[in-house]
Design a protein around this motif. Structure first.
Motif, PDB file in Angstrom:
ATOM      1  N   ILE A   1      44.800  42.296  45.997  1.00  0.00           N
ATOM      2  CA  ILE A   1      44.620  42.531  44.285  1.00  0.00           C
ATOM      3  C   ILE A   1      43.122  42.089  44.567  1.00  0.00           C
ATOM      4  O   ILE A   1      42.134  41.147  44.993  1.00  0.00           O
ATOM      5  N   PHE A   2      42.254  42.542  43.957  1.00  0.00           N
ATOM      6  CA  PHE A   2      41.018  41.610  43.450  1.00  0.00           C
ATOM      7  C   PHE A   2      40.894  41.528  41.867  1.00  0.00           C
ATOM      8  O   PHE A   2      41.033  42.557  40.848  1.00  0.00           O
ATOM      9  N   CYS A   3      40.957  40.188  41.272  1.00  0.00           N
ATOM     10  CA  CYS A   3      40.625  39.395  39.851  1.00  0.00           C
ATOM     11  C   CYS A   3      39.286  39.198  39.476  1.00  0.00           C
ATOM     12  O   CYS A   3      39.240  38.307  40.450  1.00  0.00           O
ATOM     13  N   VAL A   4      38.066  39.273  38.438  1.00  0.00           N
ATOM     14  CA  VAL A   4      36.872  38.901  38.133  1.00  0.00           C
ATOM     15  C   VAL A   4      36.120  38.131  36.576  1.00  0.00           C
ATOM     16  O   VAL A   4      36.801  39.155  36.054  1.00  0.00           O
ATOM     17  N   ALA A   5      36.479  37.154  36.828  1.00  0.00           N
ATOM     18  CA  ALA A   5      35.737  36.950  35.338  1.00  0.00           C
ATOM     19  C   ALA A   5      34.904  36.924  34.966  1.00  0.00           C
ATOM     20  O   ALA A   5      34.217  36.432  35.913  1.00  0.00           O
ATOM     21  N   SER A   6      33.898  37.130  34.262  1.00  0.00           N
ATOM     22  CA  SER A   6      32.880  37.531  34.397  1.00  0.00           C
ATOM     23  C   SER A   6      32.299  37.795  32.658  1.00  0.00           C
ATOM     24  O   SER A   6      33.025  37.663  32.243  1.00  0.00           O
ATOM     25  N   GLY A   7      30.869  37.266  32.364  1.00  0.00           N
ATOM     26  CA  GLY A   7      30.265  36.851  31.281  1.00  0.00           C
ATOM     27  C   GLY A   7      31.495  35.538  30.943  1.00  0.00           C
ATOM     28  O   GLY A   7      31.722  34.696  30.942  1.00  0.00           O
ATOM     29  N   ALA A   8      31.363  35.464  29.565  1.00  0.00           N
ATOM     30  CA  ALA A   8      32.120  34.848  28.879  1.00  0.00           C
ATOM     31  C   ALA A   8      33.825  35.135  28.598  1.00  0.00           C
ATOM     32  O   ALA A   8      34.233  34.494  28.133  1.00  0.00           O
ATOM     33  N   GLY A   9      34.058  36.181  29.654  1.00  0.00           N
ATOM     34  CA  GLY A   9      35.656  36.729  29.987  1.00  0.00           C
ATOM     35  C   GLY A   9      36.211  36.246  30.987  1.00  0.00           C
ATOM     36  O   GLY A   9      35.917  34.714  31.496  1.00  0.00           O
ATOM     37  N   SER A  10      38.113  36.031  30.697  1.00  0.00           N
ATOM     38  CA  SER A  10      38.361  35.314  31.947  1.00  0.00           C
ATOM     39  C   SER A  10      39.250  36.256  32.349  1.00  0.00           C
ATOM     40  O   SER A  10      39.483  37.175  32.417  1.00  0.00           O
ATOM     41  N   VAL A  11      40.342  35.190  33.386  1.00  0.00           N
ATOM     42  CA  VAL A  11      41.172  36.423  33.464  1.00  0.00           C
ATOM     43  C   VAL A  11      42.662  35.209  34.351  1.00  0.00           C
ATOM     44  O   VAL A  11      42.289  33.868  34.097  1.00  0.00           O
ATOM     45  N   ASP A  12      43.569  35.325  33.459  1.00  0.00           N
ATOM     46  CA  ASP A  12      44.819  34.614  33.248  1.00  0.00           C
ATOM     47  C   ASP A  12      45.840  35.414  34.597  1.00  0.00           C
ATOM     48  O   ASP A  12      45.768  36.367  33.815  1.00  0.00           O
ATOM     49  N   LEU A  13      46.164  35.625  36.009  1.00  0.00           N
ATOM     50  CA  LEU A  13      46.607  35.934  36.922  1.00  0.00           C
ATOM     51  C   LEU A  13      48.306  35.062  37.009  1.00  0.00           C
ATOM     52  O   LEU A  13      48.131  34.385  38.032  1.00  0.00           O
ATOM     53  N   THR A  14      49.467  35.817  36.939  1.00  0.00           N
ATOM     54  CA  THR A  14      50.096  35.626  37.659  1.00  0.00           C
ATOM     55  C   THR A  14      51.024  36.426  38.291  1.00  0.00           C
ATOM     56  O   THR A  14      51.134  37.626  38.037  1.00  0.00           O
ATOM     57  N   ILE A  15      51.109  36.021  39.491  1.00  0.00           N
ATOM     58  CA  ILE A  15      52.279  36.621  40.290  1.00  0.00           C
ATOM     59  C   ILE A  15      54.028  36.261  40.982  1.00  0.00           C
ATOM     60  O   ILE A  15      53.850  34.971  41.430  1.00  0.00           O
ATOM     61  N   GLN A  16      54.396  37.017  40.527  1.00  0.00           N
ATOM     62  CA  GLN A  16      55.668  36.208  41.004  1.00  0.00           C
ATOM     63  C   GLN A  16      57.007  36.837  41.249  1.00  0.00           C
ATOM     64  O   GLN A  16      57.060  37.963  41.194  1.00  0.00           O
ATOM     65  N   GLY A  17      57.219  36.313  42.372  1.00  0.00           N
ATOM     66  CA  GLY A  17      59.066  37.494  43.327  1.00  0.00           C
ATOM     67  C   GLY A  17      58.650  38.219  43.494  1.00  0.00           C
ATOM     68  O   GLY A  17      59.124  38.960  43.895  1.00  0.00           O
ATOM     69  N   SER A  18      56.835  37.815  44.726  1.00  0.00           N
ATOM     70  CA  SER A  18      56.734  39.892  44.643  1.00  0.00           C
ATOM     71  C   SER A  18      55.902  38.946  46.664  1.00  0.00           C
ATOM     72  O   SER A  18      56.439  38.308  46.994  1.00  0.00           O
TER      73      SER A  18
ATOM     74  N   LEU B   1      45.221  31.628  38.580  1.00  0.00           N
ATOM     75  CA  LEU B   1      45.800  32.119  39.813  1.00  0.00           C
ATOM     76  C   LEU B   1      47.078  31.837  39.435  1.00  0.00           C
ATOM     77  O   LEU B   1      46.922  30.302  40.163  1.00  0.00           O
ATOM     78  N   ARG B   2      48.141  31.978  39.521  1.00  0.00           N
ATOM     79  CA  ARG B   2      48.828  31.505  39.393  1.00  0.00           C
ATOM     80  C   ARG B   2      50.205  32.373  40.720  1.00  0.00           C
ATOM     81  O   ARG B   2      50.345  33.658  40.656  1.00  0.00           O
ATOM     82  N   VAL B   3      50.834  31.778  41.966  1.00  0.00           N
ATOM     83  CA  VAL B   3      51.213  32.554  42.477  1.00  0.00           C
ATOM     84  C   VAL B   3      52.688  31.692  42.529  1.00  0.00           C
ATOM     85  O   VAL B   3      52.517  31.318  43.210  1.00  0.00           O
ATOM     86  N   ARG B   4      53.637  32.046  42.649  1.00  0.00           N
ATOM     87  CA  ARG B   4      55.570  31.726  42.327  1.00  0.00           C
ATOM     88  C   ARG B   4      56.101  32.708  42.746  1.00  0.00           C
ATOM     89  O   ARG B   4      56.622  33.572  42.913  1.00  0.00           O
ATOM     90  N   GLY B   5      57.360  31.797  44.196  1.00  0.00           N
ATOM     91  CA  GLY B   5      58.185  32.098  44.488  1.00  0.00           C
ATOM     92  C   GLY B   5      57.511  33.962  45.285  1.00  0.00           C
ATOM     93  O   GLY B   5      59.007  34.305  45.249  1.00  0.00           O
TER      94      GLY B   5
END
Length: 332
Positions: free
Chosen positions: A142-159, A185-189
């Motif tokens: 997984i690769f995620c980038v927040a660029s410029g005025a944008g944002s990233v909100d990524l939740t990974i759960q039970g994976s 980034l949230r990594v849960r369980g």
């Protein structure tokens, strides 16, 4: 084809609003005509796997036993793989749930999932055998980038993220901050195991280049058999001027290997800060130089590290650690 058709339908018919795509068990080979073939996520589309085909309710699926596999290869045994199995560019409120995503091979970043300025939920997934060959960044699975005025909100759960690799950062997950918006980034369980990267932050990697804030929340997860030069489980590299807040709680770190730190935050910038909290975690049978948690300030930023209610037992000194052998914690 079914996923592409459903995505196209939602794109063409925005009045449908939130849409669920139910995918039957089976293996879907993403490589059809070239390495650029990919599944593009759409706003407010949730993709669920694990169906037999006759269900009328989502809860009737069985994603653990009715395996739905998105395979980045061509399925013919040739050395042909797509660069990104999943792509999400400026995609908001999309969900992947109950899928196996395998064998994306990128010359740059994000063999499994590649996202920019997106808000995603990745739930009950298995991501394996992905590769990112970029000599600057990484993000094998997984690769995620927040660029410029944008944002990233990524939740990974039970994976599960297993057997992924990267030539540089983040064989499992890499989150990159290059703008002024937030990156979370949230990594849960979840379980992150047997991932390998050549450089820093193997299973989970955060990298800040700008003034935007970053947040990492890891909870109730297991990290084992991961290998990296530094930060085989969690690596945080701060070269920006914003604030990074990271918390790791209720997690297990077992038999990971690193030249420096199983958890390794480093500041290279002049104005940035890292506030790291580790609570109710267990570290055992790991091998690392420095300490199991090594923080390294070679800039002029501000470090705050708090460790509570955690156990460090049976860990070992890296054979090439020279004098950086300081047990559980090491301030470099």
């Amino acid at each position: 084809a079914g996923i592409d058709q459903a995505s196209a339908l939602v794109t063409a018919s925005p009045e449908l609003g939130v849409c669920e795509v139910w995918v039957a068990e089976g293996t879907y080979f993403i490589y059809q005509t070239g390495v650029s073939n990919t599944i593009t996520l759409r706003n407010q589309v949730a993709v669920y796997g694990g169906f037999a085909g006759g269900e009328t309710e989502r809860d009737q699926r069985d994603w653990a036993n009715r395996r739905t596999i998105l395979d980045g290869s061509d399925g013919l045994g040739n050395p042909l793989n797509v660069s990104h199995v999943i792509t999400a560019n400026s995609t908001q409120d999309a969900t992947l749930d109950g899928l196996e995503i395998a064998r994306g091979r990128s010359p740059d970043t994000g063999g499994g999932v590649q996202c920019t300025n997106a808000r995603l939920w990745l739930v009950n997934l298995k991501l394996s055998e992905h590769y990112a060959g970029d000599s600057v960044w990484g993000g094998g699975a997984i690769f995620c980038v927040a660029s410029g005025a944008g944002s990233v909100d990524l939740t990974i759960q039970g994976s599960e993220l297993t057997s992924n690799s990267a030539a540089r950062y983040g064989a499992g997950i890499m989150l990159l901050q290059q703008g002024t918006g937030g990156a979370t980034l949230r990594v849960r369980g979840s379980t992150l195991a047997s991932n390998y990267s050549m450089w820093w932050g193997n299973a989970v990697s955060l990298y800040a280049q700008s003034a935007g804030a970053m947040v990492l929340e890891v909870s109730d997860s297991t990290f084992m058999y991961n290998q990296a030069n530094s930060g085989s489980a969690v690596g945080i590299h701060h070269r920006g001027s914003g604030a990074i807040t990271a918390s790791v709680s209720g997690s297990v770190f077992y038999r990971n290997w690193a030249g420096n730190g199983i958890i390794y935050p480093i500041i290279d910038g002049t104005n940035g800060s890292i506030d790291l909290t580790v609570s109710a975690c267990r570290f055992f049978d790991n091998v690392a130089g420095g300490g199991m948690l090594t923080h390294h300030n070679r800039g002029t930023g501000v470090f705050t590290t708090t460790v509570t209610g955690s156990i460090f037992a049976g860990n070992y000194r890296h054979p090439n650690a020279d004098n950086r052998d300081h047990g559980a914690l090491y301030n470099w």
